[in-house]
Design an enzyme around this catalytic site. Structure first.
Site, PDB file in Angstrom:
ATOM      1  N   CYS A 278      40.763  64.680  78.539  1.00 46.29           N
ATOM      2  CA  CYS A 278      40.572  63.848  77.339  1.00 46.29           C
ATOM      3  C   CYS A 278      41.740  62.902  77.076  1.00 46.29           C
ATOM      4  CB  CYS A 278      40.289  64.724  76.117  1.00 46.29           C
ATOM      5  SG  CYS A 278      41.672  65.746  75.549  1.00 46.29           S
ATOM      6  N   HIS A 326      42.085  67.977  71.184  1.00 44.15           N
ATOM      7  CA  HIS A 326      41.127  67.065  71.820  1.00 44.15           C
ATOM      8  C   HIS A 326      41.280  65.672  71.208  1.00 44.15           C
ATOM      9  CE1 HIS A 326      37.660  66.187  74.308  1.00 44.15           C
ATOM     10  NE2 HIS A 326      37.081  65.578  73.300  1.00 44.15           N
ATOM     11  N   HIS A 338      34.775  59.790  75.214  1.00 44.50           N
ATOM     12  CA  HIS A 338      35.754  60.844  75.491  1.00 44.50           C
ATOM     13  C   HIS A 338      35.385  61.591  76.763  1.00 44.50           C
ATOM     14  CE1 HIS A 338      33.567  64.553  73.606  1.00 44.50           C
ATOM     15  NE2 HIS A 338      32.693  63.684  74.037  1.00 44.50           N
TER      16      HIS A 338
END
Length: 364
Positions: A278, A326, A338
């Site tokens: 990510c 994240h 993402h």
């Protein structure tokens, strides 16, 4: 959570039009209570996976989600250790260069000091000023007085510089030793983080592999449903009506880079060009836009400027979960791009499909 590529904004609009609000394939649902990763996926003793009820399958989904979340945290620790090791290696190289240059300078200064000592030996150890005064020629003494003073100062400066250089070399050596020690400690942390990432991912994959094909399909639908519900709740707050920020030139370039990576697989620790985690995706996107950002989502959260959700614009980074484990890039219309988690590809998702910690702006 090293790779450059570009594409057009039209791709963003096309993807958003198809998927923006439903957010299929997103990494995490809004976190609930963190279940223990251990345990069997069956709802009751002796119940085969094929007979799992939705409530039991939801428990499996939460276990898998928790395992991947822990893997994401460990991935951030791994990436942070790797980034720090890279910086320390650069520092060690610079210190080695300083030490080499210092040694050359020290040799030169010692050579100068040796020449002065040899001159004194040839003169019988009698200071030059004494020889001038004993010469019986006042004019000669006056002529050489200035040179004598300059010689004294040069000798003094030479000795001072020699001492200073020796001190600098000792300091460089001490710094290099400390950097090597930190590098070794970082290597151990990196190795430990790697083991944890691999362990958590393996547990999640093992848990999922025990399910039959129909159960895995139902599990994916449950994931999508949880993400959809979270996104719907987020949109129902009316937040999208308040968001009208326009992307900057750098923001557009970052979004274009991220869009060009759609469909590439998530691989933990990866930062392109064939796969990403990510923060590998977001850091490389902004590097391509000429604005380097920290490598990990946690450091992006710590170091970049915080802004409100209502003020965000395309290119801003949305940080998720209370531990900043994240990150996704906002692309407008309530959507993000993402890299979700192992087993998933870079995708478009609803910006509210996960628990938002906050928003940061790389080009503030």
């Amino acid at each position: 959570m090293s790779k450059r590529s570009t594409t057009t904004m039209a791709a963003v609009a096309l993807v958003c039009a198809v998927t923006v609000l439903t957010a299929p394939g997103a990494a995490y649902a809004t976190p609930g209570p963190r279940p223990s990763p251990s345990g069997s996926p069956s709802g009751a003793a002796g119940t085969p996976p094929s007979a799992l009820r939705n409530t039991d399958l939801e428990a499996v989904r939460k276990k898998i989600d928790a395992l991947y979340h822990d893997a994401a945290v460990a991935t951030d620790a791994y990436n942070a250790a790797e980034e720090k090791a890279d910086k320390q290696s650069v520092e060690i190289v610079k210190l080695a260069q300083k030490i080499a240059a210092g040694r050359k300078k020290l040799d030169r200064l010692k050579s100068g000091a040796g020449a002065a000592a040899r001159e004194q030996y040839r003169s019988g150890g009698i200071p030059s000023e004494a020889r001038f005064m004993l010469s019986g020629d006042p004019q000669q003494f006056l002529d050489h007085a200035g040179r004598m003073y300059q010689g004294q100062q040069a000798t003094k400066n030479l000795l001072s510089e020699l001492t200073r250089t020796q001190k600098d070399l000792a300091g460089y050596a001490e710094d290099a030793s400390a950097r090597w020690k930190e590098l070794e400690e970082g290597r151990k942390k990196k190795a430990a983080a790697k083991k944890k990432v691999e362990r958590q991912i393996k547990q999640a994959q093992t848990l999922e592999s025990k399910l039959e094909k129909k159960e895995r399909e139902r599990l994916q639908k449950l994931e999508e449903e949880a993400e959809r519900e979270a996104q719907t709740a987020w949109l129902s707050s009316g937040v999208l009506k308040e968001i009208d920020g326009k992307a900057t030139k750098a923001g557009k370039e970052a979004v274009q880079f991220a869009t060009a990576q759609l469909g590439k697989p998530y691989v933990w620790g990866a930062e392109g060009p064939k796969s990403y985690d990510c923060s590998g995706l977001t850091s490389q996107a902004w590097a391509a836009a000429g604005r380097p950002v920290p490598r990990t989502s946690q450091e992006q959260w710590k170091q970049l400027k915080h802004i409100t959700v209502a003020d965000m614009r395309p290119g801003d980074l949305i940080i998720y979960h209370d531990d900043a484990s994240h990150v996704g890039m906002y692309i407008g219309d309530g959507a993000i791009i993402h890299a979700p988690r192992p087993g998933r590809n870079v995708t478009v998702a609803g910006a509210g499909s996960m628990a938002i910690l906050g928003v940061v702006r790389p080009d503030a």
